[in-house]
Scaffold this active site. Structure first.
Site, PDB file in Angstrom:
ATOM      1  N   LEU A 122     103.682  36.359  30.319  1.00 60.18           N
ATOM      2  CA  LEU A 122     104.186  35.031  29.983  1.00 60.18           C
ATOM      3  C   LEU A 122     105.291  35.181  28.945  1.00 60.18           C
ATOM      4  O   LEU A 122     105.031  35.341  27.745  1.00 60.18           O
ATOM      5  CB  LEU A 122     103.054  34.138  29.462  1.00 60.18           C
ATOM      6  N   ASP A 123     106.518  35.165  29.431  1.00 63.79           N
ATOM      7  CA  ASP A 123     107.678  35.437  28.587  1.00 63.79           C
ATOM      8  C   ASP A 123     107.938  34.288  27.619  1.00 63.79           C
ATOM      9  O   ASP A 123     107.959  33.123  28.019  1.00 63.79           O
ATOM     10  CB  ASP A 123     108.910  35.662  29.479  1.00 63.79           C
TER      11      ASP A 123
END
Length: 584
Positions: free
Chosen positions: A238-239
């Site tokens: 999850l950037d």
């Protein structure tokens, strides 16, 4: 109560936390059913086992771009697959392919289309082919998307999917508390069919932030997750997720709603595919980063962002005080959670995670040393408006070519020492492709792009790399051989399980050491590294090795014959002393 009913009720509760105070058109019940349908859970739903570890000491992730290797007439993803099969083999069982979607900037992290594979790399069949052989990690660039995508085009037109997906604010709003990782202005003025609007851009004006106050944005990303699962993705990164939820007159980072969105996504993923896991990419101070574990109900893994700057600082100063202090303060990850360790990546060596751990003077010394080795520095605007170093951009091989006193002859040994430490620590190791190959700073790419991060994003001509790896006198051949040797030793040791017991040893400032023990308490490994460029004596008696056991150095492959012996460790030498030689 059946599993779907329980799931729907849990989702409704999570949605009530996320959207508390936000007016939405659908009820929490309707929205929960939409989420279940979007994930295909009506036809396939499993009950997750709480606190289960979906990893072992055999797990390791290679981090690479889809086009790290270029071969004439061959799509890069196919060449990547060939490299993995021919040169990595079974040593590394996981691969993180950095964003492989159509993009407009930031080497993939400004996504134009989440549902497609960049045609210049290959297609979904190439992704799935790799996923069938290794655990595939994919980015979910969830905070922002490209300003050149159809969603933003529809936002400008004021109609169609995406027209209400973006967060806007006014220049008159009080935005003084907003935490920024960049020096660019936060708001980008855009002329739209509805008039002039100012869109929120945490990172760059090409990366426009999404507005999760709109449930349609959440539903869209859940559909993207479903597509990636079907393609074989089993690890979701999850950037920049810490910035996901925004509120005016707040820091707009790590807000409660962000944490609840992470919990909700975990709920959906683990009910769909029990072996799939989430990793949160939160390049923030250490204490904030740790909160993304939640109570083993948020991220399965978190990046150990403090490790890279502290380990590099240790090896260039010959003093492990700060690394040791930090490691002693780190809570053991409870079952169901795990640290993700790395010391190099496609980005630089972040400095925010060192704040509060290193003083400003020590950070400045570190920065100046990296600059002397050819590195570049990226900056951010602090809360008080001053410019502070945010990230050091340099290849790890170059970063460790010397000490604060300058370059020396110990670069290779210092580089291998860094990885011997990282491989032995509690957690899953992640290895950047250019560390695996000992790639140097790419000044040509830096000159062409004018982006500091390009210095460590080299693209190899595959035929040239093949020649280098076939040449036994090549540094690239040497680095790869020594890295694989350490990895193959690590994979066999139960005491190197990511959740095995870990205690820090106190052996002075030039010896960095810790003890690992397997969960069945049968295997112990004492990991000791000389982090200086001087010979240092290790008194085995200080380790309290059990005299009734037979001890071996796993790296040297030799027995320890005298438990009271004084061993001289060469500069940057590491020993892994174990009471059990495990062969498989």
């Amino acid at each position: 109560m059946n599993i779907l009913t329980q799931l729907a009720e849990k989702l409704q509760l999570q949605l009530s936390v996320i959207y508390d105070g936000v007016e939405i058109e659908t009820s929490y019940k309707e929205l929960s059913l939409d989420l279940i349908d979007m994930m295909g859970l009506n036809t396939h739903c499993v009950e997750p086992v709480p606190y289960a570890n979906h990893w072992s000491q055999k797990d390791m992730i290679l981090i690479t771009y889809g086009d790290s290797f270029l071969e004439e007439g061959v799509k890069p993803l196919k060449t990547l697959d060939s490299f993995l099969e021919e040169h990595i083999g079974e040593s590394v069982n996981g691969v993180h392919i950095l964003p492989f979607f159509p993009y407009s900037s930031d080497d993939g992290f400004s996504v134009i289309d989440y549902s497609s594979v960049n045609e210049s790399l290959g297609d979904w069949s190439d992704i799935s082919a790799i996923a069938k052989k290794r655990k595939l990690m994919s980015d979910l660039v969830i905070n922002h998307c490209s300003s050149r995508g159809i969603w933003f085009e529809n936002f400008i037109k004021g109609e169609g999917k995406g027209s209400d997906y973006f967060f806007t604010a006014s220049p008159d709003d009080d935005l003084s508390q907003v935490v920024r990782p960049r020096t660019s202005s936060l708001l980008r003025p855009v002329e739209t069919e509805k008039g002039l609007q100012h869109v929120w851009c945490t990172f760059s004006h090409d990366q426009v932030d999404l507005d999760f106050r709109n449930p349609e944005v959440l539903l869209t990303f859940v559909s993207i997750i479903r597509q990636y699962l079907d393609a074989g993705v089993r690890i979701f990164r999850l950037d920049a997720v810490a910035f996901l939820w925004k509120e005016l007159t707040s820091a707009s980072i790590n807000l409660p709603q962000t944490h609840e969105v992470v919990r909700l996504l975990r709920t959906l993923i683990e009910h769909s595919e029990p072996e799939a896991i989430m990793i949160t990419e939160t390049n923030i101070p250490n204490t904030q980063n740790l909160t993304y574990f939640g109570n083993a109900n948020e991220a399965h893994c978190i990046y150990n962002f403090s490790l890279p700057p502290l380990l590099v600082n240790t090896l260039i100063t010959g003093d492990c005080l700060y690394l040791k202090r930090w490691l002693m303060s780190m809570p053991p990850a409870q079952n169901g959670t795990c640290y993700f360790n790395f010391i190099a990546s496609h980005d630089g060596i972040g400095l925010r995670p060192a704040e509060g751990l290193l003083s400003d003077i020590e950070i400045n010394t570190l920065v100046n040393t990296m600059q002397s080795f050819g590195g570049r520095i990226s900056w951010r605007t602090s809360e008080t408006g001053e410019q502070k170093p945010y990230e050091m951009n340099i290849s790890l091989f170059d970063a460790l070519q010397g000490t604060v006193e300058g370059e020396d002859k110990w670069g290779l040994e210092r580089f291998i020492c860094a990885h011997a430490i990282m491989f032995a620590l509690e957690g899953i190791p992640g290895i950047y492709i250019h560390s695996m190959l000992g790639t140097r700073n790419d000044y040509e790419k830096l000159k062409n792009t004018h982006h500091n991060r390009s210095i460590n994003r080299h693209r190899w001509d595959y035929s040239q790399l093949e020649r280098q790896l076939a040449n036994t006198s090549s540094s690239h051949h040497t680095v790869l051989a020594r890295m694989l040797e350490l990895i193959d030793i690590r994979k066999k040791q139960l005491a190197f399980h990511p959740n095995a017991i870990q205690f820090v040893l106190h052996l002075g400032l030039q010896l960095f050491g810790f003890w690992r023990q397997s969960s069945d308490r049968k295997q112990s490994i004492f990991c000791v590294s000389n982090i200086s460029k001087e010979d240092v004596e290790l008194r085995l008696g200080e380790l309290n090795l059990i005299s009734t056991d037979t001890w071996f150095d796993l790296i040297a492959g030799t027995p320890v014959t005298n438990l009271n012996e004084v061993v001289t460790l060469s500069p940057y030498q590491t020993v892994w002393l174990t009471n059990i030689m495990l062969e498989s």
